[in-house]
Design an enzyme around this catalytic site. Structure first.
Site, PDB file in Angstrom:
ATOM      1  N   TYR A  33       0.822  -1.212   0.000  1.00  0.00           N
ATOM      2  CA  TYR A  33       0.000   0.000   0.000  1.00  0.00           C
ATOM      3  C   TYR A  33       0.854   1.260   0.000  1.00  0.00           C
ATOM      4  O   TYR A  33       2.077   1.195   0.176  1.00  0.00           O
ATOM      5  CB  TYR A  33      -0.974  -0.005   1.180  1.00  0.00           C
ATOM      6  N   LYS A 147       6.431  -1.803   1.961  1.00  0.00           N
ATOM      7  CA  LYS A 147       5.229  -1.228   2.604  1.00  0.00           C
ATOM      8  C   LYS A 147       4.086  -2.222   2.424  1.00  0.00           C
ATOM      9  O   LYS A 147       3.240  -2.077   1.547  1.00  0.00           O
ATOM     10  CB  LYS A 147       4.912   0.160   2.025  1.00  0.00           C
ATOM     11  N   GLU A 179      12.288   2.734  14.078  1.00  0.00           N
ATOM     12  CA  GLU A 179      11.420   3.833  13.626  1.00  0.00           C
ATOM     13  C   GLU A 179      10.175   3.848  14.489  1.00  0.00           C
ATOM     14  O   GLU A 179      10.108   3.116  15.485  1.00  0.00           O
ATOM     15  CB  GLU A 179      11.062   3.643  12.138  1.00  0.00           C
ATOM     16  N   LEU A 203      11.039   1.463   7.132  1.00  0.00           N
ATOM     17  CA  LEU A 203      10.424   1.919   5.898  1.00  0.00           C
ATOM     18  C   LEU A 203      11.155   3.192   5.482  1.00  0.00           C
ATOM     19  O   LEU A 203      11.348   4.095   6.298  1.00  0.00           O
ATOM     20  CB  LEU A 203       8.940   2.224   6.123  1.00  0.00           C
TER      21      LEU A 203
HETATM   22  N1  PLP Z   1       7.510   4.182   9.009  1.00  0.00           N
HETATM   23  C1  PLP Z   1       6.349   3.512   9.044  1.00  0.00           C
HETATM   24  C2  PLP Z   1       6.316   2.176   9.705  1.00  0.00           C
HETATM   25  C3  PLP Z   1       5.193   4.060   8.455  1.00  0.00           C
HETATM   26  O1  PLP Z   1       4.054   3.371   8.469  1.00  0.00           O
HETATM   27  C4  PLP Z   1       5.265   5.339   7.859  1.00  0.00           C
HETATM   28  C5  PLP Z   1       4.105   5.964   7.230  1.00  0.00           C
HETATM   29  O2  PLP Z   1       3.051   5.462   7.168  1.00  0.00           O
HETATM   30  C6  PLP Z   1       6.483   6.015   7.872  1.00  0.00           C
HETATM   31  C7  PLP Z   1       7.593   5.406   8.428  1.00  0.00           C
HETATM   32  C8  PLP Z   1       6.621   7.369   7.255  1.00  0.00           C
HETATM   33  O3  PLP Z   1       6.653   7.276   5.859  1.00  0.00           O
HETATM   34  P1  PLP Z   1       6.199   8.474   4.908  1.00  0.00           P
HETATM   35  O4  PLP Z   1       7.032   9.652   5.264  1.00  0.00           O
HETATM   36  O5  PLP Z   1       6.472   7.968   3.551  1.00  0.00           O
HETATM   37  O6  PLP Z   1       4.761   8.699   5.192  1.00  0.00           O
END
Ligand code: PLP
Length: 279
Positions: A33, A147, A179, A203
């Site tokens: 996703y 993701k 994270e 991620l």
């Molecule tokens: N890490 C995780 C586990 C996430 O689910 C998300 C965003 O949904 C992020 C980091 C941040 O990613 P982004 O800046 O692309 O929204």
């Protein structure tokens, strides 16, 4: 205003968007996703989100049914149809419908879903005060760079967040911060912005990349390195980055005060440059 749904190439009312119980997304969490938000009605960093969608698809040998140009058109069309002041676009691709068997067939037809809903930005007062977070063990699998809709560990972490009445769970793997459950984590140590390196443990956040670029543009030293839980508590500043949280100061973790308990100068500087970047 309508919440817009798009399923396998067609826009339909949300209530009519249905997926089979034999869909592998439902059976196995076999899917990926993306979440994209708009600023001034335009999707932010759409190319970076679509590039990550491609990377996730490739990592799972999942057929990506649309080109970037097609996806761009569908996303813009969905935003136009929904006509919200600001929108949140959710894209999901699963391996599709098949009789239940863990192994998959290479010619499976993916199920493609997109929804467009109203986006409510965080209250500005939260940005001004910063938020509380908690730490919890990172029990996720070894490919957090994909993701994937397999979000059980994140679901459990976010439930702990709800019970603890804090804002976010900071995940700790073998004593080191990876994270957040729905965000990336950055700390400031003696003027250097430090965050976990890209790789299978995190991620690769779209906002993370933008913020690191802003930090470098501002002449701030950046180090991509894991930070221990002890160094997290001892950091001068801690902040989260993410599509929905943008740049958000964390002022207490597990009840311990970070810095002087207020959003620090570097966090504020990066939050301000992020705000000007998004217009
Ligand atoms: N890490 C995780 C586990 C996430 O689910 C998300 C965003 O949904 C992020 C980091 C941040 O990613 P982004 O800046 O692309 O929204």
């Amino acid at each position: 205003m309508p919440n817009v749904a798009f399923i396998n190439g067609a826009f339909v009312p949300l209530a009519d968007a249905k997926v089979s119980i034999e869909d592998r997304g439902f059976q196995f969490g076999d899917g990926i996703y993306e979440v994209i938000r708009t600023y001034h009605g335009r999707p932010f960093s759409l190319d970076a989100h679509l590039a990550r969608l491609d990377r996730s698809a490739r990592a799972l040998n999942l057929t990506q049914p649309y080109s970037r140009a097609d996806w761009t058109q569908h996303v813009l069309e969905g935003i136009k149809r929904a006509a919200y002041p600001e929108a949140k676009v959710y894209i999901q691709i699963t391996r599709g419908v098949a009789p239940r068997d863990h192994a998959y067939s290479d010619d499976a037809t993916p199920t493609v879903v997109m929804t467009v809903r109203e986006f409510h930005p965080l209250d500005r007062s939260i940005q001004a005060t910063g938020v509380d977070a908690m730490t919890t063990e990172d029990i996720r699998w070894g490919r957090c760079d994909i993701k994937s809709v397999n979000l059980l560990a994140n679901v459990l972490a976010r439930q702990q967040v709800k019970h603890a009445q804090v804002f976010e769970a900071i995940l700790v793997n073998a004593g080191f911060v990876t994270e957040g459950a729905v965000s990336n984590v950055m700390v400031v140590q003696r003027g250097t912005v430090v965050t976990a390196p890209e790789g299978p443990r995190i991620l690769s956040g779209v906002t993370r990349a933008v913020v690191l670029e802003l930090a470098l543009n501002e002449g701030l030293p950046v180090r991509e390195q894991f930070v221990s839980q002890a160094d997290l508590y001892a950091a001068d500043e801690v902040f989260l980055t993410g599509t929905t949280v943008e740049v958000l100061a964390v002022v207490r973790i597990d009840g311990k005060t970070i810095g002087d308990g207020r959003p620090g100068p570097i966090t504020q500087r990066l939050a301000a440059s992020f705000t000007s970047r998004v217009g």
